[in-house]
Write an enzyme that holds these catalytic residues in place. Sequence first.
Site, PDB file in Angstrom:
ATOM      1  N   MET A  42       0.833  -1.192   0.000  1.00  0.00           N
ATOM      2  CA  MET A  42       0.000   0.000   0.000  1.00  0.00           C
ATOM      3  C   MET A  42       0.879   1.258   0.000  1.00  0.00           C
ATOM      4  O   MET A  42       0.406   2.358   0.310  1.00  0.00           O
ATOM      5  CB  MET A  42      -0.949  -0.028   1.194  1.00  0.00           C
ATOM      6  CG  MET A  42      -1.860  -1.254   1.129  1.00  0.00           C
ATOM      7  SD  MET A  42      -3.402  -1.081   1.998  1.00  0.00           S
ATOM      8  CE  MET A  42      -2.829  -0.963   3.658  1.00  0.00           C
ATOM      9  N   GLY A  43       2.158   1.095  -0.349  1.00  0.00           N
ATOM     10  CA  GLY A  43       3.047   2.250  -0.456  1.00  0.00           C
ATOM     11  C   GLY A  43       3.602   2.680   0.884  1.00  0.00           C
ATOM     12  O   GLY A  43       3.510   1.955   1.874  1.00  0.00           O
ATOM     13  N   ASN A  44       4.211   3.892   0.898  1.00  0.00           N
ATOM     14  CA  ASN A  44       4.926   4.390   2.080  1.00  0.00           C
ATOM     15  C   ASN A  44       5.998   3.357   2.481  1.00  0.00           C
ATOM     16  O   ASN A  44       6.029   2.847   3.594  1.00  0.00           O
ATOM     17  CB  ASN A  44       3.941   4.667   3.232  1.00  0.00           C
ATOM     18  CG  ASN A  44       4.618   5.423   4.374  1.00  0.00           C
ATOM     19  OD1 ASN A  44       4.580   5.017   5.522  1.00  0.00           O
ATOM     20  ND2 ASN A  44       5.267   6.507   4.059  1.00  0.00           N
ATOM     21  N   HIS A  67       9.047   1.086   3.514  1.00  0.00           N
ATOM     22  CA  HIS A  67      10.044   1.090   4.588  1.00  0.00           C
ATOM     23  C   HIS A  67      10.887  -0.181   4.447  1.00  0.00           C
ATOM     24  O   HIS A  67      10.689  -0.962   3.495  1.00  0.00           O
ATOM     25  CB  HIS A  67       9.368   1.183   5.961  1.00  0.00           C
ATOM     26  CG  HIS A  67       8.300   0.162   6.199  1.00  0.00           C
ATOM     27  ND1 HIS A  67       8.549  -1.194   6.224  1.00  0.00           N
ATOM     28  CD2 HIS A  67       6.953   0.290   6.401  1.00  0.00           C
ATOM     29  CE1 HIS A  67       7.433  -1.848   6.464  1.00  0.00           C
ATOM     30  NE2 HIS A  67       6.442  -0.970   6.563  1.00  0.00           N
ATOM     31  N   HIS A  95       9.163  -3.536   3.502  1.00  0.00           N
ATOM     32  CA  HIS A  95       8.849  -3.692   2.067  1.00  0.00           C
ATOM     33  C   HIS A  95      10.138  -3.925   1.257  1.00  0.00           C
ATOM     34  O   HIS A  95      10.153  -4.725   0.318  1.00  0.00           O
ATOM     35  CB  HIS A  95       8.193  -2.421   1.525  1.00  0.00           C
ATOM     36  CG  HIS A  95       6.921  -2.023   2.228  1.00  0.00           C
ATOM     37  ND1 HIS A  95       6.800  -0.852   2.928  1.00  0.00           N
ATOM     38  CD2 HIS A  95       5.722  -2.643   2.322  1.00  0.00           C
ATOM     39  CE1 HIS A  95       5.570  -0.750   3.417  1.00  0.00           C
ATOM     40  NE2 HIS A  95       4.894  -1.822   3.072  1.00  0.00           N
ATOM     41  N   GLN A 127     -10.363  -2.891   1.999  1.00  0.00           N
ATOM     42  CA  GLN A 127      -9.879  -3.627   3.163  1.00  0.00           C
ATOM     43  C   GLN A 127      -9.803  -2.759   4.414  1.00  0.00           C
ATOM     44  O   GLN A 127      -9.360  -3.215   5.467  1.00  0.00           O
ATOM     45  CB  GLN A 127      -8.539  -4.292   2.881  1.00  0.00           C
ATOM     46  CG  GLN A 127      -7.343  -3.365   2.789  1.00  0.00           C
ATOM     47  CD  GLN A 127      -6.123  -4.109   2.311  1.00  0.00           C
ATOM     48  OE1 GLN A 127      -6.067  -4.590   1.181  1.00  0.00           O
ATOM     49  NE2 GLN A 127      -5.127  -4.239   3.167  1.00  0.00           N
ATOM     50  N   GLU A 131       5.785 -11.787   7.065  1.00  0.00           N
ATOM     51  CA  GLU A 131       5.249 -12.498   8.237  1.00  0.00           C
ATOM     52  C   GLU A 131       4.706 -11.531   9.274  1.00  0.00           C
ATOM     53  O   GLU A 131       3.992 -11.931  10.190  1.00  0.00           O
ATOM     54  CB  GLU A 131       6.350 -13.371   8.872  1.00  0.00           C
ATOM     55  CG  GLU A 131       6.744 -14.528   7.993  1.00  0.00           C
ATOM     56  CD  GLU A 131       7.713 -15.486   8.683  1.00  0.00           C
ATOM     57  OE1 GLU A 131       8.245 -15.136   9.763  1.00  0.00           O
ATOM     58  OE2 GLU A 131       7.938 -16.573   8.123  1.00  0.00           O
ATOM     59  N   ASP A 136       2.374  -9.665   8.874  1.00  0.00           N
ATOM     60  CA  ASP A 136       0.924  -9.870   8.749  1.00  0.00           C
ATOM     61  C   ASP A 136       0.694 -11.371   8.531  1.00  0.00           C
ATOM     62  O   ASP A 136       0.302 -11.798   7.447  1.00  0.00           O
ATOM     63  CB  ASP A 136       0.385  -9.046   7.572  1.00  0.00           C
ATOM     64  CG  ASP A 136       0.710  -7.577   7.740  1.00  0.00           C
ATOM     65  OD1 ASP A 136       0.021  -6.908   8.510  1.00  0.00           O
ATOM     66  OD2 ASP A 136       1.682  -7.103   7.124  1.00  0.00           O
TER      67      ASP A 136
HETATM   68  P1  AMP Z   1       1.472  -3.062   3.435  1.00  0.00           P
HETATM   69  O1  AMP Z   1       2.011  -1.992   2.549  1.00  0.00           O
HETATM   70  O2  AMP Z   1       1.479  -2.697   4.892  1.00  0.00           O
HETATM   71  O3  AMP Z   1       0.163  -3.619   2.953  1.00  0.00           O
HETATM   72  O4  AMP Z   1       2.508  -4.260   3.349  1.00  0.00           O
HETATM   73  C1  AMP Z   1       2.889  -4.824   2.110  1.00  0.00           C
HETATM   74  C2  AMP Z   1       3.661  -6.093   2.366  1.00  0.00           C
HETATM   75  O5  AMP Z   1       4.814  -5.793   3.138  1.00  0.00           O
HETATM   76  C3  AMP Z   1       2.848  -7.131   3.158  1.00  0.00           C
HETATM   77  O6  AMP Z   1       3.127  -8.427   2.638  1.00  0.00           O
HETATM   78  C4  AMP Z   1       3.389  -6.965   4.551  1.00  0.00           C
HETATM   79  O7  AMP Z   1       3.267  -8.144   5.343  1.00  0.00           O
HETATM   80  C5  AMP Z   1       4.847  -6.639   4.276  1.00  0.00           C
HETATM   81  N1  AMP Z   1       5.426  -5.944   5.434  1.00  0.00           N
HETATM   82  C6  AMP Z   1       4.944  -4.828   6.040  1.00  0.00           C
HETATM   83  N2  AMP Z   1       5.699  -4.517   7.119  1.00  0.00           N
HETATM   84  C7  AMP Z   1       6.660  -5.484   7.206  1.00  0.00           C
HETATM   85  C8  AMP Z   1       7.736  -5.741   8.105  1.00  0.00           C
HETATM   86  N3  AMP Z   1       7.981  -4.955   9.138  1.00  0.00           N
HETATM   87  N4  AMP Z   1       8.516  -6.817   7.868  1.00  0.00           N
HETATM   88  C9  AMP Z   1       8.273  -7.638   6.810  1.00  0.00           C
HETATM   89  N5  AMP Z   1       7.284  -7.449   5.927  1.00  0.00           N
HETATM   90  C10 AMP Z   1       6.478  -6.390   6.112  1.00  0.00           C
END
Ligand code: AMP
Length: 262
Positions: free
Chosen positions: A28-30, A32, A35, A59, A146, A148
């Site tokens: 979903m961007g942003n 870190h 990602h 979601q 992991e 999530d």
């Molecule tokens: P999101 O942008 O939050 O939807 O995350 C995108 C993907 O990055 C998802 O598969 C998350 O589980 C993964 N992700 C987010 N934060 C972390 C983290 N701290 N460590 C590992 N994977 C992450």
Amino acid sequence: MTKLIKSLSEWQIIRREIDETIGFVPTMGNLHAGHISLLKRSIRENQQTVLSLFVNPTQFDNPNDFSNYPKTLAADMNIAEKLGVNWILIPEAEEMYPDNYHYHVVETALSHELCGRFRPGHFEGMLTIVLKWLLLVRPVQAYFGEKDFQQLSLVREMVRAFFLEVKIVGCETIRDVNGLALSSRNSRLTADAYQQALQFPKWLQSSLSVHEIRQKLEQLDFVVEYIEEYEGRRYGAVWIEGVRLIDNLKVPLNRLLLHDDT
Ligand code: AMP
């Protein structure tokens, strides 16, 4: 060079011409370091890497969370370019949902547990968007964190249920130097709330029972949604100053041997 694609119909034409193996990282961007670890692995293991940046409206069970979700497209593009991502997809919600979300993926078991008890519709929205992405990108491998873990498990099971030809790769949770799992929502924490937030992974990882962890966190002024053990992992979700944090880990072996605290 990284190419930015806004239109899904344009992407579908491009996709037909790609013969190389694709690794896919939906986000979903942003971006870190969490990602970035997924992207680096995809780049290592596939000939081309596709990154999606899409804040998926279906979601979000909380409209404020959706409208406050941090958007940092320029910085994200910069990171993707430096890493060597081939394609970034940033569609509009209208193009992603030509059906107005009349068609959903519904899972009837795990999606009602853990986070599912507190976020109605969240996993339906998540599974629906992941299915759409897998069909649009047709990757050989797709990478999920992991952090999530419930999401990762649901995606794996959906792939199995619908015979999707993609390997789902789970990647370990990336934490900051103080042990807090990285999350785009962490940027909403004030300095004080951040200090408090560090207590969450600390107690979740402790050898206390789930009841004791809940009590401890409540004493520390967290609003605790749940602390639970489920199939060998311990999961938790808490709120602090309006920011929701989740985390999970393998249940320490000594607790598995010792106890039963449910
Ligand atoms: P999101 O942008 O939050 O939807 O995350 C995108 C993907 O990055 C998802 O598969 C998350 O589980 C993964 N992700 C987010 N934060 C972390 C983290 N701290 N460590 C590992 N994977 C992450």
